[in-house]
Structures are given as structure tokens and as C-alpha cells.
Motif scaffolding. Structure first.
Motif, short mmCIF file in Angstrom:
data_model
loop_
_atom_site.label_atom_id
_atom_site.label_comp_id
_atom_site.label_asym_id
_atom_site.label_seq_id
_atom_site.Cartn_x
_atom_site.Cartn_y
_atom_site.Cartn_z
N LEU A 127 0.84 -1.21 0.00
CA LEU A 127 0.00 0.00 0.00
C LEU A 127 0.87 1.26 0.00
O LEU A 127 0.58 2.24 -0.70
CB LEU A 127 -0.91 -0.01 1.23
N ILE A 128 1.95 1.22 0.77
CA ILE A 128 2.88 2.36 0.80
C ILE A 128 3.51 2.57 -0.57
O ILE A 128 3.61 3.69 -1.06
CB ILE A 128 3.97 2.13 1.88
N MET A 129 3.91 1.47 -1.23
CA MET A 129 4.52 1.57 -2.56
C MET A 129 3.50 2.06 -3.60
O MET A 129 3.84 2.87 -4.46
CB MET A 129 5.10 0.22 -2.99
N ALA A 130 2.28 1.56 -3.49
CA ALA A 130 1.25 1.97 -4.45
C ALA A 130 0.94 3.46 -4.35
O ALA A 130 0.64 4.12 -5.34
CB ALA A 130 -0.02 1.15 -4.24
N HIS A 131 1.04 4.00 -3.13
CA HIS A 131 0.83 5.44 -2.92
C HIS A 131 2.09 6.25 -3.20
O HIS A 131 2.08 7.48 -3.05
CB HIS A 131 0.34 5.69 -1.49
N GLU A 132 3.19 5.56 -3.55
CA GLU A 132 4.45 6.18 -3.93
C GLU A 132 5.04 7.05 -2.82
O GLU A 132 5.59 8.13 -3.05
CB GLU A 132 4.29 7.01 -5.21
N LYS A 133 4.98 6.55 -1.60
CA LYS A 133 5.56 7.26 -0.45
C LYS A 133 7.02 6.84 -0.26
O LYS A 133 7.39 6.19 0.72
CB LYS A 133 4.74 6.97 0.82
#
Length: 488
Positions: A127-133
Motif C-alpha cells: 500500500l505504501i509503494m502503491a501510494h508512492e511514499k
């Protein structure tokens, strides 16, 4: 990177070559499972990024909860197998000195516990990667580096079995990092709130996709760990130490490329979700060129001055196999750098069965081929050459499968990306190799001169010979996006 390399040096000194080799064979289960976790996170990331691209956050929450349930189930199954079949293999087939078997079992059990935490964390990481954080990942890396320094300090002051102590401390670091990821994701993203939800059709879709992703990841893990075990059986833990050192150098260098791909991969998936295949193709091509150039700039001075770098890093504990293995692993990474963008483009379609099956079985063939060749020629570098050849062949299969799913310009890619990069690399290498030969010494000044000559020649030639004017403009845009993601 510097902290990571320093801690490896101190840990090697504290454990000794034999215990470090044992940890590399047995404790590398942690590394193996971390890779497995990252691959499975990429599988979840595909679904998350797709829904974010379509702004469907209700469905995103449902996918998150179903994914979490799947990974809990997979973790339980893998735990049972690891603590039955796995422990039997450890105690009956791994080449370990008799007086270190108990310590090896400690390492193994704590590695399995780390695996459970890794699987639980997968949906949150995805989820963190998908939100590009990406900035958050930088902070976590700093925390992890600091904790590794603490491990080094504790190893030096506590008079206890160093291998057992190292296994425990590494597990404690895993607990902390897991807690940080879960806490951040839960706080920042509403869709990460867990609740029991069920949608059989969606479960089938996610399970099918995750299952084939798991198959592909498992073949890679079996390949990596299998080669480690084969080298252990033929040559003992000292060779495992040499291999472990080579991969530590490689991990430090490739981390920069992995960060670049982490920024680009969600965009590849979102482009497909928006039905913008042209943009997706350009992302695949341009990110490959940038990643290869970056990796080549970093690798070339290390390949030329491997012996000096390892002695500077490890002192006098440098085995000749460490030098050769480091060079071969870096060459392998230069071949394998083409994989990630192609893989992400395939993943974006959701149709990965053929890709995982064909590529997985091909790369898994490295194990029997290496075993047979080692029976014929008892040379520990043989599996590395086999890996380079097989993964080169795999790239062509990847391209064919991608082209069957979306219209991809294979001929253009091979001529203007793959072969052109390799030819330009050979031409560019002449300058720093000549400089090194002319200097004729192995010291810090010579390394700096070789590094500067490598950087200037690679950057100049690649920038003007590899890129068209519009591609140079695109690179400027990608760098800007990457920097904004790092510091926003």
C-alpha cells in the motif's frame, strides 16, 4: 550503503569466516524470505495501484483485507513446512561443523519467525509503494541502519555465542521495522483498516494472481538458496562466505536502482489502468536506460578495482573467490537490470500465468545445470556463469510474453536498448580499464582516478549516444519526479 558495508565488515570479524558462512547459508532464509516478501508485495501493489489509478478506494479497502487474509494463510502453511521438512533438511544435508549445529538451528528458527512478520507486513508495504511514499522508505532505511550499528556494538560487548546472539538481534530489528511499517500505513491510509470481508470472485482473482506471483518468487528463492546449498555441499562454508560478501556488495550498489524502479513501477501499472499503453511503453524503455546507466556507473569502478575495494573494506580477510564472485555478481546484475520494467508491464495486465511459468522454470534450470557442471569441473564460479547465460535467455522470453499481452516494440527495444547498451558498455569500459592499467597501482588515489574517469566517460557516452533529444527531456522529467517523491 556505507553503514551496511561497515556492519558487514564488523560482523564478519566478530563471527569469523566459518560462522559467517553458516549464517549466510542458514540465516539467508531471512534474505530469501525478504525477497519473497518484496515479490509478493509487488503482486499486491499491482491491485492497489490499479484501484488508485481508477480512484476506487472502497474496492481498494476490500482488496487490502482479502490480501491480508491470504498472506496470513500462506504464512501458516509455510511455517508448518519450514518447521518440519525444512528443519529436517537443515540437520541432515547442510554442511555444518558438528559443534555449530545447535547455533545453526537458532539461526534457522529465528529466520522463520522473521518470515512470519514479513508475510504480515506485505499488504502494508504494498500500500505504501502503491501510494508512492518513497520518502518514508528512506527514513526507515536510516532507522534500520542505526539498528544494525547497535547490533555491531552489542556483538562486541556481550560475551555470548556470537552467532546465536546475532540471530536474536537480527530478529529484534525485524520486529521494530515491521511495527514501523504497520503503524505508518494504518495512520496514513484509511483503506488499511482491517476488517473481515469476503468476496469469493475477488478472492479468486487475487489468489490466482498472488499464487502465480508466489510461484515465480519461489522459483527465484529456490534458485538462489539452491545455489548456496550446492556450493556448500561441494566446497563448504568458506565459499558461502565469499558468495555472501559478493552479494553484500551487490546489494549496496543495486539499492540505488531498486529505489529508482520503486518510483517508476506504480506509474507503469497506473498507465495500464488508464489504458495509456504508449506512456507505459516509454516508461519501460526510459527507466531501463536510466537504471542500466546508473548501475553501470556504480559497478564499473568496483569491477576494475575489486581487490582494492574488498581489502579496504574487509582488511586482510579477502579470499580470491570473493574478488571473482563480486565481479560476476555485478555482471549478473547488469544483465538482470532489464527485468523489472518488463515484469511490471506484464503484471499490470493481471495475466501473469504464462510469464511466471515459463520464466520460472527456465531460471530454475540453473540448479541442475550448475550441479552437473560442478560434477565435471570443480570450480565454484561455474554457477555464476550459468546464471548470467540463463537470465540473458530469460529476457528474450519476457519480451515475447509482454508482446503477446500488449503491443510492445520488441525489435526497437532489442536494437536501441539491449544491444546498444551492451555495445556502448564495452566501448566505454576501455577508458577506465586503460587508466587503471596505466596507473599500475592499487591505492585510494588510483581508485578515485578510475572512478572519475568511469563516471565522466559513461555519463558522456551514454547520454549522447543512447538517448534521443526527446528521451533526454523525459529523463529530466523523471529525475524531477523522483526527487520530489524523495523530499515531499
Amino acid at each position: 550503503m556505507v553503514v551496511s558495508l561497515y556492519t558487514v565488515r564488523v560482523v564478519l570479524s566478530a563471527l569469523g569466516s566459518v560462522d559467517y558462512g553458516i549464517n549466510n547459508v542458514v540465516g539467508s532464509v531471512v534474505t530469501m524470505l525478504a525477497f519473497l516478501g518484496n515479490t509478493m508485495a509487488s503482486a499486491s501493489q499491482r491491485f492497489f495501484a490499479f484501484e488508485i489509478g481508477q480512484a476506487n478506494y472502497r474496492r481498494l479497502n476490500k482488496i487490502f483485507n482479502i490480501s491480508f487474509s491470504i498472506y496470513i494463510l500462506l504464512a501458516l502453511v509455510a511455517f508448518i513446512l519450514a518447521e518440519t521438512i525444512g528443519i529436517w533438511l537443515l540437520n541432515n544435508y547442510i554442511n555444518i561443523p558438528v559443534d555449530r549445529v545447535e547455533a545453526a538451528n537458532w539461526v534457522y528458527h529465528f529466520a522463520i519467525l522473521s518470515f512470519i512478520l514479513t508475510m504480515i507486513t506485505i499488504p502494508y508495504n504494498a500500500l505504501i509503494m502503491a501510494h508512492e511514499k518513497m520518502k518514508f522508505y528512506a527514513y526507515v532505511s536510516i532507522i534500520e541502519a542505526f539498528l544494525k550499528l547497535i547490533i555491531v556494538f552489542v556483538l562486541s560487548v556481550i560475551p555470548y555465542d556470537k552467532l546465536k546472539l546475532y540471530a536474536v538481534l537480527t530478529f529484534l530489528v525485524t520486529i521494530v521495522i515491521t511495527a514501523v511499517y504497520i503503524a505508518y500505513s494504518t495512520k496514513k491510509f484509511k483503506e488499511s483498516k482491517f476488517s473481515i470481508q469476503w468476496d469469493f470472485k475477488l478472492f479468486q482473482e487475487i489468489a490466482r494472481y498472488s499464487g502465480w506471483s508466489l510461484f515465480g518468487a519461489t522459483t527465484s528463492v529456490l534458485n538462489n538458496q539452491g545455489l548456496n546449498l550446492i556450493l556448500n555441499i561441494f566446497f563448504g562454508p568458506i565459499i558461502n562466505t565469499a558468495r555472501g560478501i559478493a552479494y553484500q556488495v551487490n546489494a549496496a550498489i543495486t539499492s540505488f536502482v531498486n529505489n529508482l524502479y520503486s518510483a517508476v513501477n506504480p506509474q507503469i501499472i497506473k498507465s495500464y489502468a488508464e489504458n495509456d499503453i504508449k506512456r507505459q511503453t516509454q516508461l519501460v524503455i526510459n527507466s531501463t536506460k536510466i537504471a542500466y546507466t546508473l548501475l553501470f556507473i556504480l559497478s564499473l569502478p568496483i569491477i576494475i578495482k575489486t581487490e582494492y575495494i574488498l581489502k579496504l573494506w574487509l582488511g586482510n580477510e579477502v579470499d580470491p573467490h570473493m574478488i571473482l564472485f563480486t565481479r560476476l555478481v555485478l555482471l549478473f546484475s547488469l544483465v538482470n537490470v532489464f527485468e523489472s520494467p518488463i515484469s511490471q508491464a506484464v503484471r499490470s495486465t493481471g495475466k501473469i500465468k504464462k510469464y511466471q511459468l515459463y520464466v520460472g522454470m527456465l531460471t530454475l534450470s540453473i540448479l541442475p545445470i550448475s550441479y552437473i557442471l560442478l560434477k565435471l569441473w570443480s570450480l565454484p564460479e561455474v554457477p555464476f556463469y550459468v546464471m548470467i547465460i540463463v537470465y540473458t535467455i530469460a529476457m528474450f522470453i519476457r519480451l515475447q510474453i509482454l508482446n503477446s499481452l500488449v503491443v510492445f516494440p520488441i525489435k526497437y527495444y532489442l536494437i536501441n536498448v539491449f544491444f546498444k547498451l551492451l555495445i556502448v558498455s564495452l566501448i566505454v569500459s576501455v577508458i577506465p580499464f586503460s587508466v587503471s592499467s596505466f596507473l599500475g597501482v592499487n591505492n585510494f588515489s588510483a581508485f578515485i582516478v578510475v572512478s572519475i574517469s568511469s563516471f565522466i566517460s559513461v555519463l558522456f557516452v551514454f547520454y549522447f549516444l543512447m538517448l534521443a533529444s526527446n528521451e533526454r527531456k523525459s529523463i529530466h522529467n523523471y529525475i524531477t519526479i523522483f526527487l520530489k517523491q524523495q523530499f515531499k
